[in-house]
Design a protein around this motif. Structure first.
Motif, short mmCIF file in Angstrom:
data_model
loop_
_atom_site.label_atom_id
_atom_site.label_comp_id
_atom_site.label_asym_id
_atom_site.label_seq_id
_atom_site.Cartn_x
_atom_site.Cartn_y
_atom_site.Cartn_z
N ARG A 1 11.64 45.10 32.47
CA ARG A 1 11.57 43.21 33.73
C ARG A 1 11.43 44.12 34.73
NH1 ARG A 1 16.52 41.55 31.38
NH2 ARG A 1 17.83 42.56 32.97
N THR A 2 12.72 45.52 35.26
CA THR A 2 11.83 46.20 36.62
C THR A 2 10.29 45.49 36.85
OG1 THR A 2 14.30 47.23 36.45
CG2 THR A 2 12.78 48.09 38.21
N GLY B 1 8.22 43.25 37.46
CA GLY B 1 8.73 42.81 38.90
C GLY B 1 8.02 44.31 39.91
N ASP B 2 8.56 45.09 40.09
CA ASP B 2 7.84 45.97 40.41
C ASP B 2 6.12 46.15 41.05
OD1 ASP B 2 10.06 46.71 41.28
OD2 ASP B 2 9.67 48.60 39.98
N VAL C 1 4.20 43.33 40.33
CA VAL C 1 3.89 41.79 41.06
C VAL C 1 4.12 42.12 42.48
CG1 VAL C 1 3.99 39.57 41.75
CG2 VAL C 1 3.71 40.37 38.90
N LEU C 2 4.38 42.91 43.48
CA LEU C 2 4.79 42.99 44.82
C LEU C 2 4.47 43.79 44.61
CD1 LEU C 2 9.19 43.36 44.63
CD2 LEU C 2 7.66 41.60 45.41
N ALA D 1 1.30 36.64 42.19
CA ALA D 1 2.73 36.36 41.76
C ALA D 1 3.03 35.57 41.46
CB ALA D 1 2.92 36.81 43.53
N TYR E 1 3.53 34.99 38.18
CA TYR E 1 4.13 35.80 37.65
C TYR E 1 5.95 34.08 38.05
CZ TYR E 1 8.14 39.34 36.83
OH TYR E 1 9.38 39.67 36.65
N VAL E 2 5.85 34.21 39.07
CA VAL E 2 7.10 33.62 38.91
C VAL E 2 6.98 32.33 38.48
CG1 VAL E 2 8.58 32.00 41.27
CG2 VAL E 2 7.59 34.42 41.79
N PHE F 1 8.74 34.66 34.71
CA PHE F 1 9.41 35.07 35.21
C PHE F 1 10.95 34.92 33.76
CE2 PHE F 1 13.61 34.83 37.22
CZ PHE F 1 13.71 36.33 38.22
N HIS G 1 13.53 37.48 32.18
CA HIS G 1 14.34 37.72 32.39
C HIS G 1 15.56 36.83 31.76
CE1 HIS G 1 12.45 39.20 36.27
NE2 HIS G 1 13.90 40.20 36.72
#
Length: 250
Positions: free
Chosen positions: A124-125, A128-129, A131-132, A144, A147-148, A152, A156
């Protein structure tokens, strides 16, 4: 043997009862043996084989001991029911322990059940990283936003009850299909991040599958052991009452 006893005007109830009680106690010992693997009492594989043999043989003893019709009385009928349910759970477990390991082997690497939450957090981490970093490198948010909106929750939130009853790759295939469709609109920097998300999506789905299958095995074992100990207690009580009152049949 039992027919010979009955021809001599005796009763076979004690003979079959003692043998059946001994079989049940031996079956219960297998779980005790697994708690002390360091003792020189034979390998777990040998114990498992004898557990299966004695368990199947006890069905014949039960048929001889209980007879026809079904045992009467609250204690005897309860004991008979718990015995049959315990045997049924054992047969279910035999099927599960023969099929689930092969299913897990097809998924890939072996994963310890206790490590799954930490591995899932890691995935999960990383998602997120990834995508950022793609947003920071490309300056656009196409990946992004996807992803959201679509990934997501997958990364999660835990799977529903239905998945743990019958895990499938339907959601995984659907999300990968959607991600493939979005891929054509991504920038070069986002393309690299998209490839990473494909791998992480597969990894998360594999971990969920391991958790669902291993949880089923652990749940079955908890039920089977609980039934076995309950059966031992009732069987001992049944035997003591039979001795105290002069012992008729079951």
């Amino acid at each position: 043997w039992t027919r010979a006893e009955e021809r001599q005007l005796g009763t076979s109830a004690f003979t079959t009862g003692y043998l059946l009680l001994a079989a049940v106690l031996f079956l219960a010992l297998y779980n005790v043996r697994k708690k002390f693997p360091f003792l020189p009492l034979g390998t777990s594989a040998v114990w498992l084989q004898w557990h299966l043999y004695v368990g199947i043989g006890s069905m014949g003893l039960f048929a001889l001991h209980a007879g026809v019709p079904w045992p009467s009385g609250v204690l005897n009928s309860t004991l008979g029911t718990i015995y049959l349910v315990t045997v049924a759970s054992g047969l279910v477990g035999l099927f599960l322990t023969r099929t689930i390991p092969r299913q897990l082997a097809r998924v890939g690497e072996e994963v310890l059940y206790e490590r799954i939450p930490a591995l899932r957090l890691q995935v999960r981490t990383q998602a997120g990283d990834t995508v950022l970093q793609s947003v920071s490198a490309s300056g656009v948010t196409t990946l992004a936003d996807f992803y959201v909106d679509r990934l997501f929750d997958f990364f999660h939130r835990p799977r529903g009850v239905g998945y743990f009853i019958r895990p499938t790759t339907a959601q995984r295939r659907s999300l990968m299909s959607e991600l493939t469709a979005v891929r054509r609109y991504l920038s070069d920097q986002e393309q690299a991040a998209c490839e990473r998300l494909f791998a992480l999506l597969r990894r998360k789905d594999d971990l969920d599958f391991h958790e669902a299958r291993q949880r089923l095995l652990k749940g079955w074992l908890f039920v089977h052991i609980g039934l076995t100990y309950g059966l031992v207690v009732l069987a001992l009580l049944h035997g003591l009452l039979a001795l105290a009152f002069g012992g008729g049949g079951a």
